[in-house]
Design an enzyme around this catalytic site. Structure first.
Site, PDB file in Angstrom:
ATOM      1  N   TYR A  95       5.730  18.159  11.648  1.00 45.87           N
ATOM      2  CA  TYR A  95       6.771  17.163  11.946  1.00 45.87           C
ATOM      3  C   TYR A  95       8.176  17.743  11.916  1.00 45.87           C
ATOM      4  O   TYR A  95       9.137  16.993  12.005  1.00 45.87           O
ATOM      5  CB  TYR A  95       6.760  16.031  10.904  1.00 45.87           C
ATOM      6  CG  TYR A  95       5.418  15.470  10.516  1.00 45.87           C
ATOM      7  CD1 TYR A  95       4.665  14.717  11.419  1.00 45.87           C
ATOM      8  CD2 TYR A  95       4.905  15.653   9.232  1.00 45.87           C
ATOM      9  CE1 TYR A  95       3.443  14.167  11.041  1.00 45.87           C
ATOM     10  CE2 TYR A  95       3.693  15.098   8.853  1.00 45.87           C
ATOM     11  CZ  TYR A  95       2.964  14.370   9.754  1.00 45.87           C
ATOM     12  OH  TYR A  95       1.772  13.817   9.373  1.00 45.87           O
TER      13      TYR A  95
ATOM     14  N   TYR B  94       1.089  13.940   0.868  1.00 44.69           N
ATOM     15  CA  TYR B  94       0.714  14.601   2.125  1.00 44.69           C
ATOM     16  C   TYR B  94       0.937  16.110   2.063  1.00 44.69           C
ATOM     17  O   TYR B  94       1.293  16.740   3.049  1.00 44.69           O
ATOM     18  CB  TYR B  94       1.452  13.957   3.320  1.00 44.69           C
ATOM     19  CG  TYR B  94       1.290  12.450   3.342  1.00 44.69           C
ATOM     20  CD1 TYR B  94       0.059  11.886   3.639  1.00 44.69           C
ATOM     21  CD2 TYR B  94       2.343  11.592   3.013  1.00 44.69           C
ATOM     22  CE1 TYR B  94      -0.111  10.505   3.611  1.00 44.69           C
ATOM     23  CE2 TYR B  94       2.179  10.217   2.985  1.00 44.69           C
ATOM     24  CZ  TYR B  94       0.950   9.679   3.288  1.00 44.69           C
ATOM     25  OH  TYR B  94       0.776   8.319   3.259  1.00 44.69           O
TER      26      TYR B  94
ATOM     27  N   CYS C 113      -1.102  33.321  11.142  1.00 47.79           N
ATOM     28  CA  CYS C 113      -0.905  34.009  12.415  1.00 47.79           C
ATOM     29  C   CYS C 113      -0.289  33.126  13.493  1.00 47.79           C
ATOM     30  O   CYS C 113      -0.778  33.078  14.614  1.00 47.79           O
ATOM     31  CB  CYS C 113      -2.270  34.499  12.883  1.00 47.79           C
ATOM     32  SG  CYS C 113      -3.448  33.127  12.945  1.00 47.79           S
ATOM     33  N   GLU C 114       0.721  32.350  13.155  1.00 51.96           N
ATOM     34  CA  GLU C 114       1.377  31.500  14.147  1.00 51.96           C
ATOM     35  C   GLU C 114       2.877  31.487  13.888  1.00 51.96           C
ATOM     36  O   GLU C 114       3.303  31.407  12.735  1.00 51.96           O
ATOM     37  CB  GLU C 114       0.889  30.042  14.039  1.00 51.96           C
ATOM     38  CG  GLU C 114      -0.597  29.894  14.211  1.00 51.96           C
ATOM     39  CD  GLU C 114      -1.005  28.497  14.672  1.00 51.96           C
ATOM     40  OE1 GLU C 114      -0.136  27.758  15.183  1.00 51.96           O
ATOM     41  OE2 GLU C 114      -2.186  28.177  14.516  1.00 51.96           O
TER      42      GLU C 114
ATOM     43  N   GLU D  72       0.824  -1.206   0.000  1.00 49.69           N
ATOM     44  CA  GLU D  72       0.000   0.000   0.000  1.00 49.69           C
ATOM     45  C   GLU D  72       0.859   1.257   0.000  1.00 49.69           C
ATOM     46  O   GLU D  72       0.759   2.092   0.897  1.00 49.69           O
ATOM     47  CB  GLU D  72      -0.890   0.008   1.254  1.00 49.69           C
ATOM     48  CG  GLU D  72      -1.710  -1.241   1.463  1.00 49.69           C
ATOM     49  CD  GLU D  72      -2.330  -1.317   2.865  1.00 49.69           C
ATOM     50  OE1 GLU D  72      -1.973  -0.486   3.737  1.00 49.69           O
ATOM     51  OE2 GLU D  72      -3.153  -2.221   3.086  1.00 49.69           O
ATOM     52  N   PRO D  73       1.725   1.438  -0.993  1.00 50.92           N
ATOM     53  CA  PRO D  73       2.586   2.618  -0.976  1.00 50.92           C
ATOM     54  C   PRO D  73       1.829   3.887  -1.350  1.00 50.92           C
ATOM     55  O   PRO D  73       0.965   3.867  -2.241  1.00 50.92           O
ATOM     56  CB  PRO D  73       3.632   2.294  -2.052  1.00 50.92           C
ATOM     57  CG  PRO D  73       2.915   1.399  -3.008  1.00 50.92           C
ATOM     58  CD  PRO D  73       1.929   0.612  -2.209  1.00 50.92           C
ATOM     59  N   GLY D  74       2.150   4.957  -0.671  1.00 56.74           N
ATOM     60  CA  GLY D  74       1.603   6.262  -1.035  1.00 56.74           C
ATOM     61  C   GLY D  74       2.737   7.180  -1.447  1.00 56.74           C
ATOM     62  O   GLY D  74       2.964   7.475  -2.620  1.00 56.74           O
TER      63      GLY D  74
END
Ligand code: LLP
Length: 449
Positions: A342, A397, A368-369, A299-301
């Site tokens: 991450y 992703y 705003c972060e 199941e590679p993404g």
């Protein structure tokens, strides 16, 4: 995100240094700047605007074929993990290459079917499938449901019986092995939410064997994501093969595959070794599949789409503050969350290299972060407002994890192939973001008394 990849920063500058990563993406450097599949990225940015994700169809095909070639001696099927990039054009490409698909929601099933996949070629994984999702997928005739708990299994049995559909089940086992990746995407050690613990697998298998509407067709695992070393696959698959032997002794004769999940990592950093070597992976997986007498499902993404995508962004401003240099760009953490979530490293290059000297900068977005950054302390050539940058390895992703935070419209997606470019998802309109909201929900009631 092997260890090195977690360090946001460092590195030199200039397209030459990044040449391995540009090769991975299928990008060449011409006098007009970076070109993907014969299309200048500057032209796409000019015509579609920024930020924009651009994907290279040929790079995706190359990755798929490399995996197919590596596993040529091992009976297998590739089920693309839709979550990595679920644009219909990408799904259609995977379908046309002969892939099945791995899903984590009924929503992903609808996408996959819309893109042309037959339900029989779909695997539904995930730790928290709802009753509605199980009903929808079983009714559609899904190829395999990978269960992750005994309670889910019982619900699936009830749904299959009610709908009168015999359903193929995989038990996703938690093989309790450790992997070298970011803790948020490591999914195979004890004490986490994923998989059926080893000591509950027997009772899950007994339940399936004795259920008239369930068939145990697979033993499954998914170790984690962005893995670069085949060793944990060998360790975990060895445990699965022992389990298969044990299950067969209990009278189970319906197994059709060993599902090794996804997780094959890619190169994110210039100068890093290439990602997972699919040949080395096939070398450890093949003999174990033979031992079990079962074909492999994978199941590679990321491996299929990660390197194939870039995020183009425009420089808005520069600023010097507190001893640091900032480059403020129009892409933000809502567009590409991985650096913020991450501390993932995405290489950043100029779309049209200007040959200026380089220095360390923080590349930050308009959100705003303080945690909104694409790169920290990154050595980049000096760039001017209006110039464009590309964040590499953004095909997996990237858009899939984007959001509307700060009422920012999700960006456009473009697919390039053989000298042509097509918008495969237009930029959202800002008005559409709040069009369904109701500002005065009680007004009519109180007006009328
Ligand atoms: N199969 C299952 C059951 C999964 O949970 C996943 C990913 C895959 C396959 C595909 O994994 P891949 O081959 O792409 O590594 N958002 C994170 C990655 C999360 C992966 C979640 N599960 C990131 O940006 O790195």
């Amino acid at each position: 995100m092997g260890k090195g990849v977690l360090v946001a920063g460092q590195g030199g500058s200039g397209a030459a240094r990044q040449s391995a990563l540009l090769d991975d993406a299928g990008i060449v450097v011409t006098k007009d700047g970076l070109e993907m599949a014969g299309v200048p990225l500057a032209r796409i940015a000019g015509e579609v605007g920024t930020p924009v994700f651009v994907y290279n169809a040929e790079t995706i095909r190359r990755q798929f074929r490399a995996l197919e070639a590596a596993f040529a001696g091992v009976p297998h099927r590739i089920c693309y993990a839709v979550k990595a990039n679920s644009n219909l054009a990408i799904l259609r490409l995977m379908h046309d290459l002969g892939a099945g698909a791995d899903l984590v929601s009924a929503g992903e099933m609808r996408r996959a079917i819309a893109a042309g996949f037959a339900p029989a070629n779909l695997v539904f994984s995930g730790v928290g499938k709802t009753a509605t999702e199980l009903e929808e997928t079983v009714a559609a005739g899904i190829g395999q449901v990978n269960v992750e708990s005994i309670e889910e299994l019982k619900l699936l049995g009830a749904v299959a019986a009610r709908l009168d559909r015999v359903t193929s089940v995989g038990i996703r086992v938690n093989p309790d092995v450790t992997t070298d990746t970011h803790p948020y995407i490591s999914t195979s050690h004890g004490g986490i939410k994923f998989g059926v613990p080893h000591d509950q697998v027997r009772s899950a298998a007994d339940y399936i064997r004795d259920h008239p509407y369930l068939r145990l067709t697979a033993v499954a695992m998914h170790l984690g994501s962005q893995l670069l070393d085949p060793a944990p696959y060998a360790e975990a698959l060895g445990k699965l093969v022992a389990l298969v032997k044990e299950l067969r002794r209990t009278g189970i004769s319906t197994l059709e595959s060993l599902d090794i999940g996804g997780g094959l990592g890619i190169r994110y950093q210039a100068g890093a070794a290439p990602g997972m070597d699919p040949v080395a992976l096939a070398e450890v997986v093949g003999p174990l599949a033979v031992k079990a007498g079962l074909p492999i499902t994978m199941e590679p993404g990321r491996f299929l789409v990660g390197s194939a995508g870039v995020l183009l962004t425009e420089v808005l401003y520069r600023k010097h503050s507190g001893g640091r240099d900032f480059v403020i760009v129009d892409a933000a953490m809502n567009d590409l969350l991985r650096p913020s979530l991450y501390r993932a490293h995405h290489e950043i290059v100029e779309v049209v290299p200007a040959g200026r000297e380089a220095g360390p900068v923080d590349v930050v977005g308009p959100i705003c972060e303080t945690g909104d950054f694409l790169a920290l302390e990154r050595v980049l050539p000096k760039v001017e407002p209006g110039e464009r940058l590309a964040a590499l390895c953004a095909g997996a992703y990237g858009f899939a994890m984007s959001s509307n935070y700060n009422t920012r419209a999700r960006v456009a997606e473009v697919l390039v192939d053989g000298g042509r470019a097509a918008v495969v998802r237009p930029r959202e309109s800002v008005d559409s973001l709040f069009a369904s909201e109701i500002a005065d929900p009680f007004a009519t009631l109180s007006d009328n008394g």
